[in-house]
Design a protein around this motif. Structure first.
Motif, PDB file in Angstrom:
ATOM      1  N   ASN A 185       1.038  -1.174   0.115  1.00 22.17           N
ATOM      2  CA  ASN A 185      -0.024  -0.101  -0.074  1.00 22.17           C
ATOM      3  C   ASN A 185       0.656   1.137  -0.158  1.00 22.17           C
ATOM      4  OD1 ASN A 185       0.655  -1.000   2.274  1.00 22.17           O
ATOM      5  ND2 ASN A 185      -0.941  -0.649   3.477  1.00 22.17           N
ATOM      6  N   GLY A 293      -4.563 -10.711  -0.743  1.00 24.58           N
ATOM      7  CA  GLY A 293      -4.714  -9.711   0.228  1.00 24.58           C
ATOM      8  C   GLY A 293      -3.255  -9.152   0.422  1.00 24.58           C
ATOM      9  N   ASN A 314      -5.002  -9.357   8.939  1.00 17.33           N
ATOM     10  CA  ASN A 314      -6.082  -9.129   8.009  1.00 17.33           C
ATOM     11  C   ASN A 314      -5.584  -8.231   6.806  1.00 17.33           C
ATOM     12  OD1 ASN A 314      -8.642  -9.962   7.588  1.00 17.33           O
ATOM     13  ND2 ASN A 314      -9.419  -8.629   9.546  1.00 17.33           N
ATOM     14  N   PRO A 315      -6.412  -8.455   5.710  1.00 17.12           N
ATOM     15  CA  PRO A 315      -6.175  -7.583   4.742  1.00 17.12           C
ATOM     16  C   PRO A 315      -6.532  -6.142   4.891  1.00 17.12           C
ATOM     17  CG  PRO A 315      -7.154  -9.524   3.516  1.00 17.12           C
ATOM     18  CD  PRO A 315      -7.086  -9.753   5.274  1.00 17.12           C
ATOM     19  N   VAL A 316      -5.650  -5.203   4.478  1.00 16.94           N
ATOM     20  CA  VAL A 316      -6.368  -3.789   4.659  1.00 16.94           C
ATOM     21  C   VAL A 316      -7.115  -3.525   3.449  1.00 16.94           C
ATOM     22  CG1 VAL A 316      -5.499  -1.405   5.054  1.00 16.94           C
ATOM     23  CG2 VAL A 316      -4.301  -3.342   6.256  1.00 16.94           C
ATOM     24  N   GLU A 317      -7.980  -2.666   3.961  1.00 17.15           N
ATOM     25  CA  GLU A 317      -8.995  -2.274   2.334  1.00 17.15           C
ATOM     26  C   GLU A 317      -8.169  -1.291   1.542  1.00 17.15           C
ATOM     27  OE1 GLU A 317     -13.197  -0.023   1.702  1.00 17.15           O
ATOM     28  OE2 GLU A 317     -13.005  -1.129   3.383  1.00 17.15           O
ATOM     29  N   LYS A 318      -8.091  -1.575   0.347  1.00 18.11           N
ATOM     30  CA  LYS A 318      -7.328  -0.828  -0.220  1.00 18.11           C
ATOM     31  C   LYS A 318      -8.139  -0.697  -1.870  1.00 18.11           C
ATOM     32  CE  LYS A 318      -3.635  -4.037  -1.023  1.00 18.11           C
ATOM     33  NZ  LYS A 318      -2.251  -4.326  -0.736  1.00 18.11           N
ATOM     34  N   ARG A 447      -9.669 -14.742  -0.985  1.00 18.28           N
ATOM     35  CA  ARG A 447      -8.483 -14.727  -1.518  1.00 18.28           C
ATOM     36  C   ARG A 447      -8.061 -15.792  -2.418  1.00 18.28           C
ATOM     37  NH1 ARG A 447      -4.352 -13.611   3.968  1.00 18.28           N
ATOM     38  NH2 ARG A 447      -5.412 -12.080   4.554  1.00 18.28           N
ATOM     39  N   GLU A 462     -11.183  -8.672  -5.190  1.00 23.50           N
ATOM     40  CA  GLU A 462     -11.065  -8.104  -4.057  1.00 23.50           C
ATOM     41  C   GLU A 462     -11.123  -8.552  -2.871  1.00 23.50           C
ATOM     42  OE1 GLU A 462      -9.533  -5.353  -4.262  1.00 23.50           O
ATOM     43  OE2 GLU A 462     -10.039  -4.562  -6.184  1.00 23.50           O
ATOM     44  N   TYR A 464     -10.290  -7.584  -0.097  1.00 26.77           N
ATOM     45  CA  TYR A 464     -10.802  -6.930   1.300  1.00 26.77           C
ATOM     46  C   TYR A 464     -12.365  -6.490   1.279  1.00 26.77           C
ATOM     47  CZ  TYR A 464      -6.343  -6.061  -1.032  1.00 26.77           C
ATOM     48  OH  TYR A 464      -5.066  -6.360  -1.734  1.00 26.77           O
ATOM     49  N   ARG A 507     -15.474  -8.386   8.777  1.00 24.74           N
ATOM     50  CA  ARG A 507     -14.807  -8.025   7.482  1.00 24.74           C
ATOM     51  C   ARG A 507     -15.789  -6.673   7.305  1.00 24.74           C
ATOM     52  NH1 ARG A 507     -15.559 -13.189   6.710  1.00 24.74           N
ATOM     53  NH2 ARG A 507     -17.104 -12.622   5.022  1.00 24.74           N
ATOM     54  N   HIS A 624     -11.055 -16.909   3.898  1.00 25.35           N
ATOM     55  CA  HIS A 624     -10.557 -15.537   4.323  1.00 25.35           C
ATOM     56  C   HIS A 624      -9.655 -15.973   5.724  1.00 25.35           C
ATOM     57  CE1 HIS A 624     -12.165 -12.622   1.582  1.00 25.35           C
ATOM     58  NE2 HIS A 624     -13.292 -13.579   1.579  1.00 25.35           N
TER      59      HIS A 624
END
Length: 658
Positions: A185, A293, A314-318, A447, A462, A464, A507, A624
């Motif tokens: 990111n 992710g 945990n995946p970061v929303e991007k 994922r 996605e 996220y 989530r 996930h």
């Protein structure tokens, strides 16, 4: 010497020639005395010489053969006793009856006679008892031997391949490996920084990566603001695997001290002598990691085998609105270039799969193209069945739901097939339809795994996002407004979001609420959602019985199971795992039960401290970090639980999956 040679068969024609010659000489004597006398004299001379030569040739040949036989016997004895080939003869009880001196010297025994074969190596147990495999590499006294076994003679030949093995090991350990490192990111974080802060961040990341490379003998070069190229060999890669790629933790911890959520993704190409192929494998591995992710490492081999390391966060929303708009416009173009659109989810579709499918079908309608949802009407859970009852009250919508067989009969070369809520070909409702479709699009929020639908025209994955219905809702906002979303369509999509987020508790990001708000604005009925998601008393009781079996395998890890003789729906198993997660002192829950298809299903849930995705992938599933599942073929529930426990131990302690 052979009996054929001792019979001297050449004497038979020689005898007949002698008789014929004598008869001819006597006839000539009778006809012409002086001519006959000359011929008879010459013939007798030739006859005597011929018989003497035959006798001498026989004697010389016999002597040569005897000499050769003696020499061959000496050579055989020499080879048996002195050549660097081990020979062992065993009896029916696998006791050594004879061994040549070379074998005794190599194994440092005064005499091998009388020793049990299996005391030399346990590897002989399976080797000598196999019918189809009579060649194997065995380790003895620190050396490697290729062993050939003659079953009828109970004879084993040993060839020392230690040097060859060392050369092979050296060759493989020295093969080149290429890695591509990507700062997940970086662009998002750098946009809001001033030049000084951005420079400090660049310096920190570059320093950490270069120090890591120097410490392991890796050549590392920064090739762009968010990418590094790494060149190493297989032996270094093996050491990195032992440390579980500690650079991931180093980057995450160092940047977290600066209040920056910066993570690293690495794609590695290995196992090939071609640098071009290694580069392609590395990039493919990186794409796989980003699809899962980020914050992970994927090591990809030419065979397609992939090893994953990391994935602890945990995946970061991007996601950005720009990407959603670009994907929506690309999908619009594909829809408009098609004669019809089919939408298909995974087997035993849940509300998210159905809701997303309804949304994509609506996109086709907005572009004035006929759209159909492909479902198997015999394989629907209770909530989806209730939804279909509501859909039946809308004939125009209900006729857009078709079976896989009907879809196959309607399929053309211009048909667009959109697969939602899964990216695995083995999990779609009808794999035949997928294989025959010329134009395929994938929309999913899971994922990415090793198995993936090939030859796709567009992929929107996605991890996220909370649900596929959320992704589809965002795409709908950028479609032509030829037709509005109906109340029932908006409700189906909202139900999909609610199911996958457990009523907006897991989530869930800001975009999730934005998507829900959009659907609510378009008439989504929350009361109808609750009615669709209601369960009956019998299901509640079945779930309670499973909860009663719960045991704590490790601190915070709860495992429950169903009865061996009963079968349960996948939805009930998943719901039970959700219920367990709400209990006190439970940070991860696993429910093991036999599914309706006869396989053993495992649903896994966590609060984020334990990556249940990696555990399920170890058992052949996926999902996930906080929500995953798998199914195991031909296993009893008890043995499936043992497999699960071993996977938990390996992942929790090592954080690695192969």
């Amino acid at each position: 010497m052979s009996a054929f040679f001792r019979k001297r068969p050449i004497r038979v024609p020689l005898f007949f020639l002698s008789v014929l010659g004598l008869i001819s000489a006597f006839l000539l004597l009778y006809w012409q005395m002086w001519i006959g006398s000359i011929v008879a004299a010459l013939f007798l001379i030739v006859l005597v010489i011929g018989w003497q030569m035959e006798k001498r040739l026989y004697e010389e040949t016999e002597k040569h053969i005897e000499t050769l036989s003696y020499r061959m016997k000496r050579v055989g004895e020499e080879a048996l006793l002195e050549m660097p080939i081990g020979i062992i003869l065993v009896n029916e009880n696998w006791t050594i009856e004879w061994a040549n001196p070379y074998m005794s010297r190599e194994l440092e025994f005064d005499s091998l006679i009388g020793e049990d074969l299996f005391t030399l190596s346990d590897e002989f147990h399976s080797f000598v008892k196999q019918e189809d495999n009579k060649e194997q590499t065995v380790s003895l006294s620190g050396k490697k031997f290729k062993v050939f076994y003659k079953q009828e003679e109970k004879l084993l030949y040993f060839f020392d391949i230690t040097e060859q093995t060392e050369i092979e090991t050296l060759y493989y350990s020295d093969r080149s490996v290429i890695g591509v490192l990507f700062i997940d990111n970086y662009d998002e974080l750098a946009q809001g920084m001033d030049d000084q802060t951005r420079g400090q961040l660049n310096s920190l990341v570059t320093s950490l990566v270069n120090n890591w490379g120097a410490g392991h003998g890796i050549y590392v070069k920064r090739i762009s603001s968010d990418r590094f190229l790494a060149v190493l060999n297989e032996s270094i890669l093996l050491e990195l695997e032992k440390t579980k790629f500690s650079i991931l933790d180093d980057i995450r911890e160092a940047t977290s001290k600066l209040n920056l959520a910066l993570t690293l993704s690495i794609g590695v190409g290995a196992g090939s002598s071609s640098l071009v192929e290694l580069g392609q494998l590395a990039q493919s591995g990186l794409d796989l990691v980003l699809g899962r992710g980020g914050d992970q490492v994927a090591i990809k081999q030419p065979s397609g085998k992939v090893k994953f390391y990391g994935g602890k966060t945990n995946p970061v929303e991007k996601r950005t609105r720009v990407r959603a708009r670009v994907i929506s416009h690309a999908l619009r173009d594909l829809i408009q270039d098609s004669d019809q659109v089919f939408v298909m989810g995974h087997q035993l579709p849940d509300m998210d799969a159905i809701g997303a499918a309804v949304g994509v079908r609506k996109m086709a309608e907005m572009n004035q193209i006929n759209g159909y949802v492909v479902i198997n009407f015999d394989e629907l859970d209770q909530s989806v069945t209730r939804l279909m009852e509501e859909v039946k009250n809308k004939p125009q919508l209900f006729e857009r739901f078709i079976s896989p067989e009907e879809a196959l009969s309607k399929l053309t070369d211009r048909t667009l097939l959109v697969v939602v809520d899964t990216h695995k070909p083995s999990m779609v409702i009808d794999e035949k339809l997928l294989n025959r479709a010329e134009k395929v699009v994938v929309i999913d929020h899971h994922r990415r795994g090793e198995e993936f639908i090939s030859n796709t025209m567009l992929v929107y994955m996605e991890p996220y996002a909370s649900s596929t219905a959320e992704l589809v809702t965002e795409l709908l906002e950028y479609q032509p407004k030829h037709d509005k979303i109906t109340m029932l369509e908006a409700t189906a999509m909202l139900a999909g979001i609610i199911v996958d987020t457990k009523s907006f508790t897991l989530r869930t990001g800001a975009r999730t609420f934005e998507a829900a708000s959009y659907l609510r604005t378009n008439g989504a009925d929350t009361v109808l959602v609750q009615r669709l998601l209601k369960e009956d008393i019998a299901t509640y009781i079945e779930r309670s019985k499973i909860v009663q079996t719960v045991e704590f395998f490790r601190e915070g890890i709860a495992i429950a199971h169903g009865e061996e003789t009963n079968s349960y729906s996948q939805v009930l198993i998943a719901q039970t795992a959700d219920i367990l997660l709400t209990m006190k002192d439970v940070s991860a829950s696993f429910v093991v039960a036999r599914k309706n298809n006869g396989d053993v299903g495992i649903s896994a849930r966590s609060m984020g401290e334990i990556n249940v995705q990696l555990i399920m992938e170890k058992l052949g599933g996926g999902g996930h970090l906080t929500n995953a599942a798998c199914q195991i073929h031909d296993k009893e529930i008890e043995s499936a639980i043992e497999q699960l426990k071993l996977a938990i131990i390996e992942i929790v302690e090592g954080g690695q999956i192969t």
